[in-house]
Structures are given as C-alpha cells and as structure tokens.
Design an enzyme around this catalytic site. Structure first.
Site, PDB file in Angstrom:
ATOM      1  N   ASP A 298      10.296  62.692   6.771  1.00 18.67           N
ATOM      2  CA  ASP A 298       9.210  63.396   6.965  1.00 18.67           C
ATOM      3  C   ASP A 298       7.735  63.035   6.306  1.00 18.67           C
ATOM      4  OD1 ASP A 298       9.892  63.946   4.561  1.00 18.67           O
ATOM      5  OD2 ASP A 298      10.453  66.148   4.812  1.00 18.67           O
TER       6      ASP A 298
ATOM      7  N   SER B 171      14.647  66.166  -4.784  1.00 21.00           N
ATOM      8  CA  SER B 171      15.034  66.414  -3.445  1.00 21.00           C
ATOM      9  C   SER B 171      16.403  65.428  -3.142  1.00 21.00           C
ATOM     10  CB  SER B 171      13.931  66.252  -2.605  1.00 21.00           C
ATOM     11  OG  SER B 171      13.318  65.152  -2.833  1.00 21.00           O
TER      12      SER B 171
ATOM     13  N   HIS C 237      10.433  62.046   2.443  1.00 15.63           N
ATOM     14  CA  HIS C 237      11.889  61.721   2.322  1.00 15.63           C
ATOM     15  C   HIS C 237      12.768  60.996   3.241  1.00 15.63           C
ATOM     16  CE1 HIS C 237      10.403  65.872   1.084  1.00 15.63           C
ATOM     17  NE2 HIS C 237      10.952  65.595  -0.010  1.00 15.63           N
TER      18      HIS C 237
END
Length: 402
Positions: A358, A38, A361
C-alpha cells in the site's frame, strides 16, 4: 484521506515459544515476544483504538491469506506471522487483546505507527506505545505471569487450568526477543511534521541510541537472545517516491531509489550496528543479533524479477496508476472525492507478484521472502542459521489459509 505513513517501521520484540534457538546455547527456546510496529502488529493498534484504525480493518487488507481483514497492514501476513509458522507455533496474540487470547507461546507488543522515542505528534497522529512503553508493558506482563504461576502451583485441578494460556516461567529467559524499530522515526517527521531530510538526519544518533538503550533495557529484564532489525530502505518505498516534496529533497540513484533518504537510513543503521556491537562486549552472556533488513529488502526491490516478482516499486493497493499507483488523497481500502470524482483505493489482481502492498508496507509474499532470509541466517551479524538450530518448517509460507 492519508496513506497512513505512520503505520510502518517502529519496533518489534518477539518471544517465540516453540523452536526459537536460545542461540547462545544453540538450542531452541519455547516462546516469542514481539515488540515493534506494523512489521509485527497483529492487532494492538486496533485493540487500543477500535474503529479508528480504519485502513487495516477494511478489505482488501488480509484477503490474500486470511480472506478478510485481520488487523494487519498487509494483504495477508506480516513478518512475525511467518516466524511463528516456521516454528510451528500459533500466530501470536496481541498484548492488548481482551478476549480470545493465548499467551502460551509468547505475546506480541508491536504497535503500528510507533517510533523509538516519544515524539510529540499532531492531534491526528496517535501512537503512544513507543519502544520504552512496550518494554514496560513486557515487564508488567512478565511480573503478572510469574505471580499467577506461583498462585497456580498451590492449587489443583480446574483451578490450575488457566495457566495453560500463559507463558511458562522458564521460557522468559530462553525466548527470542525480536525488535524492529526506526522507520517511523523518519516517516513521522517527514510526512507528518513537515521536516526536511537534513533535519531528520541530524537526529539519527537519537534514533540509534534509543534502539540500543531499549535493547539493553530488555536485557536488564532478563532477555538473553535478542534480534534487532535495522531500518528498511525507505528511499525505495512508493510513498516516498510518489511524494513531490520528498523527491525534491533528494537525488535519485541508478536503481530509481531516493539516494539522500537512503543515505540517512544507512547512517542510522551504521550507528545501530556499532551500538549493538558494544552491547555484545558489555554483556557477553547475551546473544545480540543485528538483522540487516535494509540489505535484504533493497536486494528484493532492485532485483525482484530474479526472485519472481513483477512489480517492485509500484504499490499493489492504491489509486491513480502510474509508476507508483498512489494518490495522496486515497488510501488502500478507502475512497475519497478527488476533483468531484469518487476514487477507490483498490488492490491489484495479483498481490503475490508485488513487493509493496500500500505504499509503506510489504505484501504477504515479500514478508515471506524477508522472514525466510533471516531464518536462514542471511545478512545477520553474528551469523545464525536458525534452520540448522531448529526444525523449521516453510510449508505454510505459501498463501493458503490455515
């Protein structure tokens, strides 16, 4: 619902195509290839599993920079995006993107949620594109690209126009190969498989070996300048801190991070660092850079106020308030019934003042901080100040749309 703990970490291999330095020769290459998770995924997970990766496909993801969800696990850009912007090249297209692609400046193989190795996930966790798979995707991409250039060289006019969207053959060797892996090798076992920290710690050599071996696989495929990010300080992440189960398995350090978790990460990073040092000795014709993400991000979390951040341990997007603003039943951008009440995972009013987006991240602002530090050669081994090797630009680092 779930936070999507498996969506962080993993690996990122980037081939930048404009101004990345062919560091061994102290010149800027012409492309980026990115492999990872990510931290660099710009749409591969969405392309592979459309309408299933719902979190990053919903507002408020992407709102800070793109003004809409952009298939990134952030309120805006991920670290890879800032690398591209600093080098004044377009944001990289995901390898799995079927339309609207442009690989002239490299390609992005990063896939959110992946690990360094092939872990057998429960049915609810599907991330098959682990490190080795991404290296093979790159191999296929390179072979097909070179074949198309060979065909195009014998043709004229419009028949050659399609190669404008492909990476030039000479750039495969001069590209920077940028990898970020390892976080999901902690997240998946701890949160998905229910293992203890001690069980995960017993496998850290497997994690580090996979990192080093696959880095060498990229070398065998022609990569000569590789930047390998280590594992971030997961013990300082809101998702870990807010989990009663994880907290009960760890002690808390003076800064408020989970010491036992970070100690396991530090052991892993030490093995990665040592393995890369051995690779440098084995392959003196390559430049293999160890990027200390752990130190950069922990410094930002612990000393965030001195860098202009107001919240360093609390998630900007979540539900429940409190010290970490996380509810294990409510993901950012989604809603769920909790004790008969509908609760929405919403964004804070000022994401730019938060380090964490969140729970797992970082925000656009924190990603900018990380990218700038690495580009300036901070906490890299050997030390490479890319700002001196390339004419980097930080003009687009502020949160304004392109």
């Amino acid at each position: 619902m779930e936070f999507g703990y498996g969506q962080i970490g993993g690996m990122t291999l980037v081939m930048l195509s404009c101004c990345w330095a062919a560091l061994a020769k102290e010149e800027c290459p012409q492309a980026i290839f990115a492999f990872g998770a990510s931290m660099s995924d710009t749409g591969n997970s969405e392309a592979a599993f459309p309408y299933q990766s719902v979190a990053q496909s919903n507002p408020p993801y992407g709102n800070t920079f793109f003004g809409r969800p952009a298939n990134r696990f952030s309120d805006g850009r991920v670290v890879l995006d800032f690398f591209a912007q600093a080098l004044k090249i377009p944001l990289l297209s995901p390898y799995l993107q079927s339309v609207g692609y442009d690989f002239s400046h490299g390609a992005n193989f990063a896939f959110a949620g992946v690990t360094t190795q092939n872990i057998t996930y429960p049915a609810t966790v599907t991330a098959p594109f682990y490190y080795w798979v991404q290296t093979k995707q790159f191999q296929l991409f390179k072979e097909r690209t070179l074949a198309l250039w060979t065909i195009a060289s014998s043709r004229k006019g419009a028949q050659r126009s399609y190669v404008k969207l492909l990476t030039k053959p000479k750039h495969f060797q001069t590209a920077l190969y940028f990898t970020t892996f390892g976080a999901n090798d902690f997240i998946v076992p701890l949160f998905r498989l229910g293992l203890s920290i001690q069980q995960v710690q017993s496998n850290v050599s497997i994690i580090s070996n996979a990192m080093v071996q696959n880095t060498e696989e990229l070398y065998n495929q022609g990569a000569r300048t590789l930047m390998v990010f280590n594992v971030p300080p997961l013990g300082c992440y809101p998702a870990f801190l807010a989990s009663p189960r994880i907290r009960n398995m760890s002690t808390v350090d003076p800064h408020g991070c989970l010491a036992t978790v970070n100690e396991a990460v530090e052991t892993t990073n030490s093995l990665i660092r040592s393995g890369l040092k051995d690779l440098r000795s084995k392959h003196p014709d390559a430049t293999i850079i160890y990027a200390d993400l752990y130190t950069i991000l922990k410094d930002l979390i612990v000393n965030g106020t001195s860098y202009g951040f107001k919240e360093t341990f609390k998630a900007c997007c979540g539900a429940g308030g409190g010290a970490y603003n996380l509810n294990p039943n409510v993901s950012c951008g989604l809603s769920a019934l909790v004790n008969g009440q509908l609760i929405q995972g919403t964004s804070c009013s000022d994401p730019g003042s938060y380090v964490n987006w969140d729970g797992v991240h970082v925000t656009d602002a924190a990603a900018s901080f990380i990218a700038r530090a690495v580009l300036q050669g901070k906490h890299t081994e050997p030390v490479y100040k890319l700002t001196e090797l390339c004419r980097l630009s930080f003009e687009q680092f502020s949160p304004s749309p392109p």
